[in-house]
Design an enzyme around this catalytic site. Sequence first.
Site, PDB file in Angstrom:
ATOM      1  N   LYS A  24       0.828  -1.207   0.000  1.00  0.00           N
ATOM      2  CA  LYS A  24       0.000   0.000   0.000  1.00  0.00           C
ATOM      3  C   LYS A  24       0.864   1.259   0.000  1.00  0.00           C
ATOM      4  O   LYS A  24       0.613   2.212  -0.755  1.00  0.00           O
ATOM      5  CB  LYS A  24      -0.909   0.006   1.234  1.00  0.00           C
ATOM      6  CG  LYS A  24      -1.678   1.307   1.435  1.00  0.00           C
ATOM      7  CD  LYS A  24      -2.410   1.337   2.753  1.00  0.00           C
ATOM      8  CE  LYS A  24      -1.538   1.752   3.914  1.00  0.00           C
ATOM      9  NZ  LYS A  24      -1.328   3.213   3.999  1.00  0.00           N
ATOM     10  N   ASN A  25       1.899   1.266   0.822  1.00  0.00           N
ATOM     11  CA  ASN A  25       2.712   2.473   0.961  1.00  0.00           C
ATOM     12  C   ASN A  25       3.665   2.694  -0.213  1.00  0.00           C
ATOM     13  O   ASN A  25       4.339   3.718  -0.273  1.00  0.00           O
ATOM     14  CB  ASN A  25       3.508   2.426   2.269  1.00  0.00           C
ATOM     15  CG  ASN A  25       2.617   2.582   3.481  1.00  0.00           C
ATOM     16  OD1 ASN A  25       1.518   3.140   3.389  1.00  0.00           O
ATOM     17  ND2 ASN A  25       3.059   2.089   4.622  1.00  0.00           N
ATOM     18  N   CYS A 118      -5.076   8.192   9.664  1.00  0.00           N
ATOM     19  CA  CYS A 118      -5.173   7.478  10.932  1.00  0.00           C
ATOM     20  C   CYS A 118      -4.944   8.398  12.120  1.00  0.00           C
ATOM     21  O   CYS A 118      -4.149   9.332  12.063  1.00  0.00           O
ATOM     22  CB  CYS A 118      -4.139   6.354  10.991  1.00  0.00           C
ATOM     23  SG  CYS A 118      -4.557   4.950   9.959  1.00  0.00           S
ATOM     24  N   ARG A 123       1.441  14.416  12.898  1.00  0.00           N
ATOM     25  CA  ARG A 123       2.360  14.156  11.793  1.00  0.00           C
ATOM     26  C   ARG A 123       2.383  15.413  10.926  1.00  0.00           C
ATOM     27  O   ARG A 123       1.765  15.481   9.873  1.00  0.00           O
ATOM     28  CB  ARG A 123       1.911  12.931  10.984  1.00  0.00           C
ATOM     29  CG  ARG A 123       1.863  11.667  11.819  1.00  0.00           C
ATOM     30  CD  ARG A 123       1.808  10.427  10.968  1.00  0.00           C
ATOM     31  NE  ARG A 123       0.488  10.224  10.390  1.00  0.00           N
ATOM     32  CZ  ARG A 123       0.143   9.144   9.694  1.00  0.00           C
ATOM     33  NH1 ARG A 123       1.013   8.187   9.488  1.00  0.00           N
ATOM     34  NH2 ARG A 123      -1.062   9.021   9.196  1.00  0.00           N
ATOM     35  N   ASP A 307       4.968   0.442  12.244  1.00  0.00           N
ATOM     36  CA  ASP A 307       3.769  -0.244  11.765  1.00  0.00           C
ATOM     37  C   ASP A 307       3.686  -1.703  12.209  1.00  0.00           C
ATOM     38  O   ASP A 307       2.685  -2.374  11.946  1.00  0.00           O
ATOM     39  CB  ASP A 307       3.699  -0.181  10.232  1.00  0.00           C
ATOM     40  CG  ASP A 307       3.195   1.163   9.731  1.00  0.00           C
ATOM     41  OD1 ASP A 307       2.766   1.984  10.558  1.00  0.00           O
ATOM     42  OD2 ASP A 307       3.227   1.395   8.508  1.00  0.00           O
ATOM     43  N   ARG A 399      -8.309  -0.256   4.714  1.00  0.00           N
ATOM     44  CA  ARG A 399      -7.459   0.762   4.082  1.00  0.00           C
ATOM     45  C   ARG A 399      -6.131   0.160   3.613  1.00  0.00           C
ATOM     46  O   ARG A 399      -5.561   0.628   2.628  1.00  0.00           O
ATOM     47  CB  ARG A 399      -7.161   1.902   5.065  1.00  0.00           C
ATOM     48  CG  ARG A 399      -8.320   2.864   5.303  1.00  0.00           C
ATOM     49  CD  ARG A 399      -7.867   4.041   6.138  1.00  0.00           C
ATOM     50  NE  ARG A 399      -6.669   4.620   5.525  1.00  0.00           N
ATOM     51  CZ  ARG A 399      -5.616   5.037   6.214  1.00  0.00           C
ATOM     52  NH1 ARG A 399      -5.585   4.937   7.526  1.00  0.00           N
ATOM     53  NH2 ARG A 399      -4.569   5.559   5.584  1.00  0.00           N
TER      54      ARG A 399
END
Length: 420
Positions: A24-25, A118, A123, A307, A399
């Site tokens: 995903k990232n 999230c 951030r 993560d 997600r």
Amino acid sequence: MEKIRIHGNQNLRLKGKVRISGAKNAVLPAITASLLTKDKIRLKNIPLVEDVHTILTLMKELGANYNIKKNSLSIQVKKIQSEQASYDLVQAMRASILVLGPLLARYGKAIVALPGGCAIGSRPIDLHIHGLEKLGARISLEHGYIQAEANKLHGAEIEFEKKTVGGTENLIMAACLALGETVLKNCAREPEISNLCDLLIKMGAKIDGIGEETIRIKGVRELGGATHEIIPDRIEAGTFLVASALTRGNIVLTNIKPDQLDTVIEKLKYSGTQIEKLNNHSLRVVGSEEIRPQDITTSPYPGFPTDMQAQFIVMMTQASGTSIITETIFDRRFSHINELLRLGANIEVSGDKAIVKGKTPLSGAETIASDLRASASLVLAGLIANGETIVTEVEHLDRGYEKLESKLKSLGAKIERIKE
């Protein structure tokens, strides 16, 4: 409303083979990179997760045409139709900020809502903004939007105050079409950034220092189309590594890059898990009858990933002793602990540390997912909690995980998605 129901069992042993999806990232910045060219970009091994659908909806608003077939995506932005990324879409996913650099570089203008995503602590995007200003952008914050303009970006030397994955990606993409050379220092080194750079080079970018803390980009006049494969999701892989260790299972993971999991594998081996590299794309993971406790501190890549913190906390609830998990990347990223306490976990939080006491039997309960990785940790806990565990607000899970419950079910878990 969808929920996940798990019929847990402390004697569960997961067994079988599971294929890890694309990252995903990695796919999100690759999709926004298509803004840099009028030509078609083809991406393979994309994960069909909600964040991908969200970013594609945003890209369509900006002028993109795209087509998805199985796990392949073709996307083209012949002409940018709008320079504005609306609040409704950006607030749903922080990665939407990654359209800022490419829009500025190609179009000279960008209006992007301040991002959401999230709830895992502050951030700030200051590092993105300061870097783009050094490239020549004029930026103001008005009514919840970043308004940026630039006649033409120009190369500069930029040193990030701290590691930032999104900031590094945004500045690399912007610098590809800037005049002259840009030198980025103190860059984040995550594999997803390297995967983005590989795509940009295929498009015609000139980038040196991929995977290093200093990256040099020589701007080019224009970029073209390319075909590119998204790397496997190392966090999904790590989640299944923990699932096997937690259940004393025997799982083969395919479509992975083991060298991107070195720190996670090292910690699992320390706790007693047996991990065998079958080839360059697969591992066998065999859980131990006894999980040894350990202390873990999160840090930027190649350190232990934030993560994976929530998943390891679940595993440490079953260790034969006390473990201390220190979170250094994000504040307020222990929200899942209150839900684990509902399952019977024995965890104390002191500042940036979670003190996890094992070996603690867990029992099923209804839980609420507060963010992407927290939701995965609750699913893992539910596997070994006696009785029924319900995980609500699973939109967080969707997600970033592609068919997580289906993959776990194929390994022997009693898990299903329900609608209420």
